[in-house]
Design a protein around this motif. Structure first.
Motif: not given
Ligand SMILES: Nc1ncnc2c1ncn2[C@@H]1O[C@H](COP(=O)(O)OP(=O)(O)OP(=O)(O)O)[C@@H](O)[C@H]1O
Ligand SMILES: [Mg+2]
Lengths: 367, 512
Positions: A217-219, A221-222, A224-225
């Motif tokens: 999910t994009s959440t 990924m953010k 982890r970023a």
């Protein structure tokens, strides 16, 4: 590089590592005059011999898995949660409170509600250090540890006060402060003849959820970023502080749920000392499992094995359980080192070339 | 290894080969440098220049081949061994500890100042002053690294290397972050130093290579494709040898632009990390379809300006009107959503998440965009396709799109950032040193891209110290000095001389 080579390479390294750990352990066992082989076989194999013992291993792996998943989420998002022990205790209190207040609710309502209460209480206990770090840059190492103490006090207070089993206070009871037996509507099904409960499915589902969250999910990924490079994340428009708080809430909620499941599945009442260090062991499990659900599940099983094995060595070989803790420490060190070796692609390439030179020397050199 | 102070009269590498997973980074490389010689190492991004130097410095072990100093084979197991042998390197990415001072950073490597319980900082300070004086390299020993601009950090690296007693200097793109004046000074300095030491010098700027070096080695795909004496070849010859074709940087030859003003900065006040006012009532306006070059010596407020616009730095007072909306003190997310694109100065720590793959970095700002995610689930096909396309279009040299962006060569990291920022279809672009570290071919490509964006009606603020770049591309040039805009010149009035004078802080028109 062929696939067979890759697998053989990895397996060889793992075997070498196990041998190294066993050798170091053997030296220590010899110095205290223990029977090395017997100790090893008891720790590693005895718990697997009967279904009953195996089920005990799995029972311990369940809370370890759930808590470690939460810790992995926090860690990946750049915050180190060492407060799972306290979050778990708060979760147990939440679950117990609901079960004591509404014992008559039907199971399909009471059970989810109680687990939810556990998640909320644990989540709150994670939210506090999260928001403190986000707003005031308070180190989470400090705040989570402190909150562990506070949670422990709360736990003691409630179990010795409002939640104390009436039978305990009047008749003396077991002597351990505990709540009364909770409503049957909270109980998780068990495998007949064992204590192994359906929480195991719950743990597996949560592992899948976390895998999807972090990598699909994009959440995720953010998050982890934000954990991997705060500055780049900020530059990329990712609100690092928001995700930090979210991650801590998830982490705390998972510890809280682990508590709820442990109560509903194993003990069926809140007991003093029931968290038993799961919150701390789970940190090692999480790291050990590479902060990845696919690693955390086997790591939890392995640690469950060590916990049960330690118990058994004490009984069967007379090696004190503390000694097993020492062995655990050695194993952890060796595995951490092994993982670094395995993660080194250069080394693998080097070995591959050496291997090629040996197997078919003249032609390969030209190519 | 014993520390020697003997001169390095010759250094040879023979048949060096180094493989990374999926890449042959050094392919049977041999070269040699004599006493007092300056060798220029050039080649495209990802050709293997940095890798070869890292092997010389003991950071990587070669898979094959050997290093021979003064006729004796040496083996460096770590950079310490290389230091001990007298080699010193200034890296492309600075290797300084950000939350320590310049003095402390240099002391870290300065073993003579260490004793069992004490670190003799006074001795280090003396040594820094001595080197600063000798070579005319000014550094403030008490400044924290995080407070310094990239150019200043570069200088610290050089001073550090010299303090540690290097007798053979390796400089990996030392001028990419320097101002033209600083570059000229450095070149003169290096020429002078060549009487005492040998130098390997990596650069993408062929004029410098021409000015400075005695011999040239060109790498392509890890292999030496050309070796020769500098005097025999012109910069354009070298460029052709390097890229295999003629390179011609494009020019902005369009008539002055009359679009509406889209970015209007009024009386902007912003503090620097060190707490003083980095921008002091700065005013600047940019039209759509216009490239405004922001010329100035680095450290005059460029970084703070870019960060303030992008919501990464607090604005004390003033307005940043972007299509009519004030962006001052808005979140970075808000600014991005408003249509701002930003190519930051710090590519390794800010522009990418080094541990993330190339494809993830390419959607860093758009992970939640419907193009790449649906109900928050990432759309892997689209993400892969996006990365595959951009990798080809921007010529990102990497084995695949799934490897960590941090393992790319410096220029290729920059290409990842450029690819993302340009392809996101921003309404405005802030480009800080966009071609820093790019090879000629890539620089040409990026300049063409910027001009194309301009044609599409996008406003661009081009921050650069390269006057050529600014003069080639800008419609107007604003000169920044001590946090204020000295003057804004139209392209026809801007030239190296007029800009140089303004950049030095002279404002009076009569002096031009
Ligand atoms: N640590 C590493 N791991 C994997 N691959 C690497 C590593 N370092 C470099 N490479 C690869 O080796 C190749 C050569 O890289 P290198 O950094 O030497 O290029 P370069 O000539 O210095 O380029 P630039 O001009 O962009 O700095 C590149 O393809 C790069 O991706
Ligand atoms: Mg390089």
């Amino acid at each position: 590089m062929t696939k067979t080579f890759k697998i053989t390479y990895k397996v060889t390294i793992i075997i070498l590592a196990i041998l190294a750990a066993m050798t170091i352990g053997a030296i220590i066992l010899l110095t205290i005059g223990a029977d090395v082989l017997k100790t090893y076989s008891v720790i590693l194999f005895e718990p697997l011999k009967t279904t009953l013992q195996l089920s005990e291993v799995l029972i311990r792996a369940i809370p370890l898995t759930i808590i470690a998943l939460g810790i992995a989420v926090a860690y990946r998002s750049g915050i180190i949660n060492i407060g799972a022990e306290g979050q778990m205790a708060m979760g147990i209190l939440g679950t117990t409170a609901i079960a004591l207040l509404f014992p008559e609710l039907p199971k399909p309502i009471l059970l989810p509600l109680a687990i939810l209460a556990g998640a909320i209480c644990g989540g709150l206990w994670g939210f506090i250090p999260g928001i403190l770090k986000a707003k005031l840059q308070v180190s989470e190492l400090l705040s989570t540890v402190m909150l562990n103490y506070i949670a422990a006090q709360f736990y003691t207070f409630f179990l010795r006060g409002p939640m104390l089993d009436p039978a305990e206070s009047s008749l003396g009871g077991s002597g351990t402060p505990q709540s009364m037996r909770l409503s049957k509507n909270l109980w998780l099904e068990r495998l007949p003849g064992t204590r192994l409960h359906t929480g195991i499915f719950f743990a597996i589902i949560l592992a899948i959820v976390i895998y999807l969250l972090l990598w699909k999910t994009s959440t995720g990924m953010k998050m982890r970023a934000a954990g991997a490079s705060e500055r780049a994340a900020r530059y990329g428009g990712i609100s690092v502080t928001t995700y930090l708080v979210v991650a801590m809430v998830i982490s705390g909620a998972f510890a809280g749920m682990a508590g709820a499941i442990e109560i509903a599945g194993v003990h069926r009442r809140a007991i003093e000392g029931v968290t038993g260090g799961y919150g701390f062991s789970a940190i090692v499990v999480a790291l050990f499992g590479g902060l990845h659900p696919a690693g955390i599940i086997p790591a939890s099983f392995f640690f469950g094995l060590l916990i049960v094995g330690a118990d058994m060595t004490q009984r069967m070989v007379g090696v004190p359980a503390n000694m097993v803790n020492v062995l655990q420490g050695i194993i952890i060190l060796v595995i951490v080192a092994t993982k670094m070796v395995l993660a080194d692609p250069y080394l693998m390439e080097k070995v591959w070339r050496k291997y090629q030179k040996i197997t078919n020397p003249p032609k390969e050199v030209e190519a | 290894m014993e520390i020697t102070t003997k001169k390095i009269t010759s250094l040879r590498v023979e048949h060096i080969t180094k493989r990374f997973p999926g890449v042959l980074a050094s392919d049977d490389i041999s070269l040699s440098i004599g006493e007092g010689e300056i060798l220029a190492l050039v080649g495209e991004n990802g050709a293997g220049k940095t890798t070869l130097m890292n092997i010389l410095m003991g950071l990587y072990q070669p898979d094959e081949g050997r290093i021979i100093i003064n006729g004796e084979e040496v083996r460096f197991r770590s950079p310490n061994d290389a230091f001990a042998a007298g080699l010193g390197m200034v890296h492309q990415q600075y290797m300084l500890v950000p939350n320590m001072t310049v003095l402390e950073n240099i002391a870290l490597g300065y073993k003579q100042a260490w004793s069992l319980f004490k670190l003799d900082l006074a001795m280090v300070r003396e040594r820094i002053e001595e080197i600063s004086k000798k070579y005319g390299l000014h550094v403030d020993p008490d400044a924290f690294i995080w407070q310094l601009s990239v150019g200043e950090q570069q200088r610290v690296e050089l001073v550090k290397t010299l303090c540690l007693g290097a007798r053979f200097l390796i400089l990996d793109e030392p001028t990419s972050a320097l101002t033209p004046q600083e570059t000229d000074e450095l070149i003169i300095l290096l020429k002078r130093m060549a009487s005492e030491l040998s130098i390997i010098f990596i650069s993408h700027k062929l004029q410098e290579v021409k000015d400075l070096s005695d011999t040239i080695t060109i790498l392509r795909h890890g292999a030496v494709v050309f070796q020769g004496n500098t005097t025999d070849h012109s910069p354009s010859d070298i460029a052709a040898l390097m890229t295999g074709h003629e390179v011609e940087l494009p020019l902005n030859e369009e008539p002055p632009c009359d679009g509406e003003i889209v970015l209007n900065i009024k009386d902007l006040k912003v503090k620097s990390d060190r707490g003083f006012l980095a921008l002091n009532k700065l005013n600047l306006s940019i039209r759509s379809g216009e490239i405004v070059g922001l010329a100035g010596v680095s450290g005059n407020g460029q970084r703070e300006l870019a960060e303030a616009i992008n919501g990464l730095r607090k604005v004390e007072s003033g307005e940043i009107l972007f299509y009519g909306e004030d962006l001052a003190n808005r979140s970075p997310h808000h600014v991005i959503e408003a249509g701002m694109g930003y190519i930051p100065e710090e590519r390794n720590t800010e522009g990418i998440v080094p541990s993330f793959s190339i494809k993830e970095n390419l959607i860093l700002k758009d992970a939640s965009h419907p193009e790449f995610s649906k109900h928050t689930f990432l759309r892997n096909k689209e993400i892969d396709k996006n990365a595959t396309d951009l990798r080809i279009k921007f010529d990102i040299r990497s084995p695949n799109i799934s490897i960590a962006a941090g393992s790319l060569s410096g220029g290729n990291i920059q290409k990842v950032i450029l690819a993302r920022e340009i392809s996101r279809k921003p309404k405005f672009l802030i480009a800080v040193y966009p071609i820093r570290g790019l090879d000629l071919g890539a620089a040409e490509f990026i300049h063409r891209q910027l001009l194309e964006k301009r044609k599409e009606g996008i406003g661009i603020l081009l921050v650069s110290e390269e006057l050529d770049e600014i003069l080639d591309l800008s419609d107007r040039v604003a000169v920044i000095f001590k946090g204020e805009i000295q003057q804004v010149l139209n392209r026809k009035d801007a030239n190296r001389r007029s800009l140089g004078i303004l950049m030095a802080g002279v404002k009076d028109d009569q002096n031009i």
